[in-house]
Design an enzyme around this catalytic site. Structure first.
Site, PDB file in Angstrom:
ATOM      1  N   ASP A 126      60.143  49.121  71.723  1.00  0.00           N
ATOM      2  CA  ASP A 126      60.492  49.280  70.312  1.00  0.00           C
ATOM      3  C   ASP A 126      59.597  48.382  69.451  1.00  0.00           C
ATOM      4  O   ASP A 126      59.670  47.145  69.548  1.00  0.00           O
ATOM      5  CB  ASP A 126      61.971  48.902  70.138  1.00  0.00           C
ATOM      6  CG  ASP A 126      62.489  49.233  68.757  1.00  0.00           C
ATOM      7  OD1 ASP A 126      61.672  49.387  67.822  1.00  0.00           O
ATOM      8  OD2 ASP A 126      63.722  49.325  68.620  1.00  0.00           O
ATOM      9  N   CYS A 131      52.946  62.655  51.160  1.00  0.00           N
ATOM     10  CA  CYS A 131      54.238  62.396  50.491  1.00  0.00           C
ATOM     11  C   CYS A 131      54.178  61.196  49.540  1.00  0.00           C
ATOM     12  O   CYS A 131      55.143  60.938  48.833  1.00  0.00           O
ATOM     13  CB  CYS A 131      55.330  62.170  51.519  1.00  0.00           C
ATOM     14  SG  CYS A 131      55.755  63.678  52.391  1.00  0.00           S
ATOM     15  N   TYR A 145      60.749  58.251  52.236  1.00  0.00           N
ATOM     16  CA  TYR A 145      59.662  58.306  53.236  1.00  0.00           C
ATOM     17  C   TYR A 145      58.319  58.046  52.551  1.00  0.00           C
ATOM     18  O   TYR A 145      57.498  57.254  53.033  1.00  0.00           O
ATOM     19  CB  TYR A 145      59.700  59.684  53.906  1.00  0.00           C
ATOM     20  CG  TYR A 145      58.516  60.015  54.788  1.00  0.00           C
ATOM     21  CD1 TYR A 145      58.396  59.478  56.063  1.00  0.00           C
ATOM     22  CD2 TYR A 145      57.531  60.912  54.357  1.00  0.00           C
ATOM     23  CE1 TYR A 145      57.311  59.808  56.879  1.00  0.00           C
ATOM     24  CE2 TYR A 145      56.454  61.251  55.168  1.00  0.00           C
ATOM     25  CZ  TYR A 145      56.345  60.691  56.420  1.00  0.00           C
ATOM     26  OH  TYR A 145      55.277  61.015  57.224  1.00  0.00           O
ATOM     27  N   GLU A 199      61.673  68.978  63.277  1.00  0.00           N
ATOM     28  CA  GLU A 199      60.483  69.829  63.246  1.00  0.00           C
ATOM     29  C   GLU A 199      60.086  70.162  61.805  1.00  0.00           C
ATOM     30  O   GLU A 199      60.902  70.224  60.916  1.00  0.00           O
ATOM     31  CB  GLU A 199      60.723  71.127  64.046  1.00  0.00           C
ATOM     32  CG  GLU A 199      61.785  72.054  63.506  1.00  0.00           C
ATOM     33  CD  GLU A 199      63.201  71.668  63.944  1.00  0.00           C
ATOM     34  OE1 GLU A 199      63.410  70.522  64.371  1.00  0.00           O
ATOM     35  OE2 GLU A 199      64.095  72.520  63.822  1.00  0.00           O
ATOM     36  N   ALA A 225      57.696  72.682  58.941  1.00  0.00           N
ATOM     37  CA  ALA A 225      57.718  74.122  58.636  1.00  0.00           C
ATOM     38  C   ALA A 225      56.950  75.009  59.631  1.00  0.00           C
ATOM     39  O   ALA A 225      57.518  76.005  60.105  1.00  0.00           O
ATOM     40  CB  ALA A 225      57.222  74.351  57.207  1.00  0.00           C
ATOM     41  N   GLN A 275      57.366  78.008  47.322  1.00  0.00           N
ATOM     42  CA  GLN A 275      56.731  76.684  47.309  1.00  0.00           C
ATOM     43  C   GLN A 275      55.490  76.723  48.212  1.00  0.00           C
ATOM     44  O   GLN A 275      55.475  77.462  49.193  1.00  0.00           O
ATOM     45  CB  GLN A 275      57.711  75.574  47.731  1.00  0.00           C
ATOM     46  CG  GLN A 275      58.184  75.573  49.168  1.00  0.00           C
ATOM     47  CD  GLN A 275      59.407  76.465  49.406  1.00  0.00           C
ATOM     48  OE1 GLN A 275      59.635  77.432  48.693  1.00  0.00           O
ATOM     49  NE2 GLN A 275      60.184  76.145  50.423  1.00  0.00           N
ATOM     50  N   ARG A 282      52.073  74.816  50.311  1.00  0.00           N
ATOM     51  CA  ARG A 282      51.584  73.656  51.057  1.00  0.00           C
ATOM     52  C   ARG A 282      50.243  74.032  51.697  1.00  0.00           C
ATOM     53  O   ARG A 282      49.882  75.205  51.762  1.00  0.00           O
ATOM     54  CB  ARG A 282      52.533  73.291  52.222  1.00  0.00           C
ATOM     55  CG  ARG A 282      53.918  72.815  51.829  1.00  0.00           C
ATOM     56  CD  ARG A 282      53.894  71.434  51.190  1.00  0.00           C
ATOM     57  NE  ARG A 282      55.253  70.957  50.906  1.00  0.00           N
ATOM     58  CZ  ARG A 282      55.961  71.289  49.821  1.00  0.00           C
ATOM     59  NH1 ARG A 282      55.456  72.092  48.912  1.00  0.00           N
ATOM     60  NH2 ARG A 282      57.171  70.797  49.649  1.00  0.00           N
ATOM     61  N   ARG A 323      51.811  71.800  46.769  1.00  0.00           N
ATOM     62  CA  ARG A 323      51.026  70.655  47.263  1.00  0.00           C
ATOM     63  C   ARG A 323      49.806  71.183  47.995  1.00  0.00           C
ATOM     64  O   ARG A 323      49.908  72.105  48.793  1.00  0.00           O
ATOM     65  CB  ARG A 323      51.886  69.803  48.207  1.00  0.00           C
ATOM     66  CG  ARG A 323      51.121  68.743  48.953  1.00  0.00           C
ATOM     67  CD  ARG A 323      52.009  67.834  49.749  1.00  0.00           C
ATOM     68  NE  ARG A 323      52.825  67.000  48.881  1.00  0.00           N
ATOM     69  CZ  ARG A 323      53.909  66.348  49.277  1.00  0.00           C
ATOM     70  NH1 ARG A 323      54.323  66.442  50.525  1.00  0.00           N
ATOM     71  NH2 ARG A 323      54.583  65.600  48.435  1.00  0.00           N
TER      72      ARG A 323
HETATM   73  P1  NAD Z   1      56.122  61.983  65.723  1.00  0.00           P
HETATM   74  O1  NAD Z   1      57.538  61.778  65.290  1.00  0.00           O
HETATM   75  O2  NAD Z   1      55.836  63.045  66.727  1.00  0.00           O
HETATM   76  O3  NAD Z   1      55.525  60.596  66.267  1.00  0.00           O
HETATM   77  C1  NAD Z   1      55.975  59.338  65.841  1.00  0.00           C
HETATM   78  C2  NAD Z   1      56.309  58.541  67.085  1.00  0.00           C
HETATM   79  O4  NAD Z   1      56.701  57.215  66.686  1.00  0.00           O
HETATM   80  C3  NAD Z   1      57.480  59.140  67.877  1.00  0.00           C
HETATM   81  O5  NAD Z   1      57.097  59.454  69.206  1.00  0.00           O
HETATM   82  C4  NAD Z   1      58.525  58.042  67.841  1.00  0.00           C
HETATM   83  O6  NAD Z   1      59.300  57.938  69.034  1.00  0.00           O
HETATM   84  C5  NAD Z   1      57.665  56.806  67.621  1.00  0.00           C
HETATM   85  N1  NAD Z   1      58.463  55.706  67.093  1.00  0.00           N
HETATM   86  C6  NAD Z   1      59.330  55.758  66.041  1.00  0.00           C
HETATM   87  N2  NAD Z   1      59.905  54.564  65.870  1.00  0.00           N
HETATM   88  C7  NAD Z   1      59.417  53.749  66.849  1.00  0.00           C
HETATM   89  C8  NAD Z   1      59.656  52.393  67.193  1.00  0.00           C
HETATM   90  N3  NAD Z   1      60.522  51.645  66.523  1.00  0.00           N
HETATM   91  N4  NAD Z   1      58.968  51.865  68.235  1.00  0.00           N
HETATM   92  C9  NAD Z   1      58.091  52.637  68.948  1.00  0.00           C
HETATM   93  N5  NAD Z   1      57.829  53.920  68.653  1.00  0.00           N
HETATM   94  C10 NAD Z   1      58.480  54.468  67.616  1.00  0.00           C
HETATM   95  O7  NAD Z   1      55.289  62.200  64.395  1.00  0.00           O
HETATM   96  P2  NAD Z   1      53.771  62.660  64.199  1.00  0.00           P
HETATM   97  O8  NAD Z   1      53.817  63.977  63.564  1.00  0.00           O
HETATM   98  O9  NAD Z   1      53.003  62.443  65.432  1.00  0.00           O
HETATM   99  O10 NAD Z   1      53.296  61.626  63.081  1.00  0.00           O
HETATM  100  C11 NAD Z   1      52.528  60.464  63.376  1.00  0.00           C
HETATM  101  C12 NAD Z   1      52.336  59.651  62.115  1.00  0.00           C
HETATM  102  O11 NAD Z   1      51.650  60.446  61.128  1.00  0.00           O
HETATM  103  C13 NAD Z   1      53.629  59.185  61.462  1.00  0.00           C
HETATM  104  O12 NAD Z   1      53.450  57.895  60.937  1.00  0.00           O
HETATM  105  C14 NAD Z   1      53.832  60.167  60.338  1.00  0.00           C
HETATM  106  O13 NAD Z   1      54.595  59.631  59.287  1.00  0.00           O
HETATM  107  C15 NAD Z   1      52.401  60.432  59.924  1.00  0.00           C
HETATM  108  N6  NAD Z   1      52.270  61.737  59.249  1.00  0.00           N
HETATM  109  C16 NAD Z   1      52.466  62.876  59.961  1.00  0.00           C
HETATM  110  C17 NAD Z   1      52.365  64.102  59.315  1.00  0.00           C
HETATM  111  C18 NAD Z   1      52.565  65.393  60.061  1.00  0.00           C
HETATM  112  O14 NAD Z   1      52.470  66.432  59.426  1.00  0.00           O
HETATM  113  N7  NAD Z   1      52.845  65.388  61.345  1.00  0.00           N
HETATM  114  C19 NAD Z   1      52.065  64.154  57.946  1.00  0.00           C
HETATM  115  C20 NAD Z   1      51.887  62.966  57.250  1.00  0.00           C
HETATM  116  C21 NAD Z   1      51.968  61.754  57.921  1.00  0.00           C
END
Ligand code: NAD
Length: 321
Positions: A50, A120, A149, A191, A193, A218, A220, A283
């Protein structure tokens, strides 16, 4: 051999980044609070832990590591971010990961750290028109994100830039615009969209109907995972330390996205519009800055990514009893 730490390696983008860095010959440590659900970890060392815990962070960040990729966040799609039910956790959990990882990276003199911010962060009031001409990086201020967020992402962007100024650590910050692809969350409530649409269409009979939140007008833009990873690697190799968009500028309505998925699936699907959490009205990514600074910008058509993603999600649906 270069040494990298990927935080959030058990998630969608982090998992793909581990694979890319291994291909490039890096030694990679992955860390996540959970194992990856869809692939066996390719990292040389994978730690389940963590990142809100500073002692765990001290263990996974090695002195003088070359690079850190910070993807860990408490996040999900509209059904997770816009209901308001998870606001405190989203802010607290993601901010703690960023505070801990960045501070330890500066202390241990890590070469460079990447931070995954988001579209965002952009102000709600400039995203009311579905024909959004594109969000330039400079539009971030005066700030008014539409979700907690987004506010946490904006705070953390500033945190990374402050550490760069005060502690000399090199930072790279990307604002991702809706990344999608295989091996991402496709069910369970977090998940986004494209994955939700692929799942619903895969589950529907030909001639059937799927539910969609809102009127579907909307808009994107959506970026396929391989282009996201390419953009991040190019950014890491560059001298650009200002936040930069990594997104597609091929804008589409959510109705259009559903239609595209149905076409790819070869099914006739009707849409049943129901109330639900939505986010902003329009967006799109504006890519002048990435084009100018990296001499590169995403170029693959959305449909090519949807074809690969639909095939993968349809397989998952078929394999689920
Ligand atoms: P995801 O949820 O698949 O991956 C995030 C990972 O972080 C998860 O596996 C989760 O278990 C891990 N995590 C969360 N809290 C934790 C903790 N306390 N300790 C250890 N691990 C932890 O999301 P993603 O789509 O792979 O996104 C990755 C990053 O990109 C994120 O920061 C997200 O906000 C950013 N982001 C993603 C998108 C998108 O469209 N996927 C868009 C904008 C920004």
């Amino acid at each position: 051999m270069k040494k990298a730490l990927v935080c959030g390696a058990g998630g969608f983008i982090g998992g793909h980044m581990v694979a890319r860095l291994k291909d490039e010959g890096y030694w990679v440590r992955g860390v996540d609070i959970k194992e990856h659900e869809f692939c066996t970890p390719l990292a040389d060392d994978f730690v389940v832990g963590d990142l809100r815990d500073p002692q765990l962070v001290a263990k996974v960040v090695d002195e003088g590591m070359d690079e850190i990729y910070q993807f860990a966040a408490d996040m999900g799609g509209a059904g997770y971010i816009f209901t308001g039910e998870h606001d405190a956790g989203v802010m607290h959990n993601s901010a703690l990961c960023n505070l801990n990882v960045l501070d330890e990276a500066a202390r241990k003199k890590v070469g460079k750290i990447f931070y995954s911010s988001s579209a965002c962060i952009y102000p709600e009031d400039i995203q009311t028109d579905p024909n959004n001409p594109g969000l330039r990086e400079s539009f971030a201020y005066p700030a008014n994100p539409d979700s907690e967020y987004g506010w946490e992402k904006l705070f953390s962007e500033r945190l990374y830039l402050a550490y760069q100024r005060n502690h000399g650590i090199q930072v790279r910050v990307a604002r991702f615009h809706n990344i999608f692809g295989p091996q991402g969350t496709w069910c369970g409530g977090r998940e986004k969209a494209p994955a939700a649409m692929c799942r619903k269409v895969a589950e529907a009979e030909d001639g059937g109907e799927i539910e969609m939140w809102g009127d579907g007008e909307q808009t994107r833009s959506f970026l396929y995972i391989d282009e996201c990873i390419e953009g991040v690697r190019r950014l890491m190799e560059s001298e650009v330390s200002d936040p930069i968009n990594i997104g597609s500028d091929e804008m589409i309505s959510i109705n259009g996205l559903a239609q595209m998925v149905a076409d790819v699936a070869g099914k006739k699907i009707g849409l049943h519009h129901i109330p639900g959490p939505l986010g902003v009205r329009g967006r799109n990514s504006e890519n002048s800055m990435i084009h100018e600074k990296l001499q590169w910008s995403p170029s693959q058509p959305l449909r090519a990514g949807i074809e690969k993603t639909y095939a993968w999600i349809a397989e998952q649906v078929d394999a689920t009893p």
